[in-house]
Write a protein that holds these residues in place. Sequence first.
Motif: not given
Length: 254
Positions: A37-38, A58-62, A86-88, A103-107
């Motif tokens: 992450g993030p 794991v921290r997520v930027i959505g 969680v940062d929206l 390190p990761l972008v998910a779609i």
Amino acid sequence: MSDDALYDRIAGIYDPWSRSVTEDVDFYVEEAVASGGPVVELAVGTGRIAVPVARAGVRVIGVDESPGMLGLARQYAEREAVGHLVDLRVGDLREPPVTESVPLVAIPFRSLLHMVDEEQKLRALSAAAALLDPDGRLVFDVFAPSEEDIEETDGLWLEREPGIFERADWDARERTLTLTVRSHEHAATMELHWLSAPEWNHLVEQAGLEAVDLYGWFDRRPYDGGEDQIWVCRRPRASAGRASGTRRRSDTSG
Ligand SMILES: C[S@@+](CC[C@H](N)C(=O)[O-])C[C@H]1O[C@@H](n2cnc3c(N)ncnc32)[C@H](O)[C@@H]1O
């Protein structure tokens, strides 16, 4: 920012509508944990994936264009006591309001099929690629329907979940699915535009990435021409050469 985003109309039924879609959650959580992450999730929706990722620490930027969907994601994250992870952000996935490298972008969940043509898909892939650390990965899933699926469902109203009806109108020539969902007070019609695996691979390469894995399902079985495509991509490495798009991760690590 758009306050009449398509999914605002169905935000209230999105979670019950997609209740049975659980097969991808562990896969994306594994990818997120492995990345450290993030994670940026583009088209994060109601946090169906992002909140389990945050629950794994794991921290997520959505990012999502629908404030209605993001409002539900916020509630879900707070309910699960991971709001701090969680940062929206409201925004378009083709121009995500993200300055961090990750390190990761998910779609997940076929969201790229909302992009109407190859140019828009490439914009989205390029925007995702621009967010990656040098060793970062882009992971996304898409589908291309089988002829049987088209024949079985075309033009029919199906009760997908109790009280939630869905109708698929397929245009095989244009490779467009017009999907309508409705329940008592909510309704929306959306278009999804699919491509073949070689076409996706071409776009991945045009976006400056290479495909290191292409799976046919979330259990990581290799893609064999079926409906589902799960792509794992990264920046090309000089030592690894150009990817064929279908090599196993164990063949390409390092
Ligand atoms: C099928 S849902 C997926 C939501 C979530 N990722 C999941 O797995 O449940 C598609 C999402 O894409 C979002 N979306 C569609 N077009 C978008 C765009 N151009 N920019 C940002 N979000 C978009 C919608 O608002 C919706 O939340």
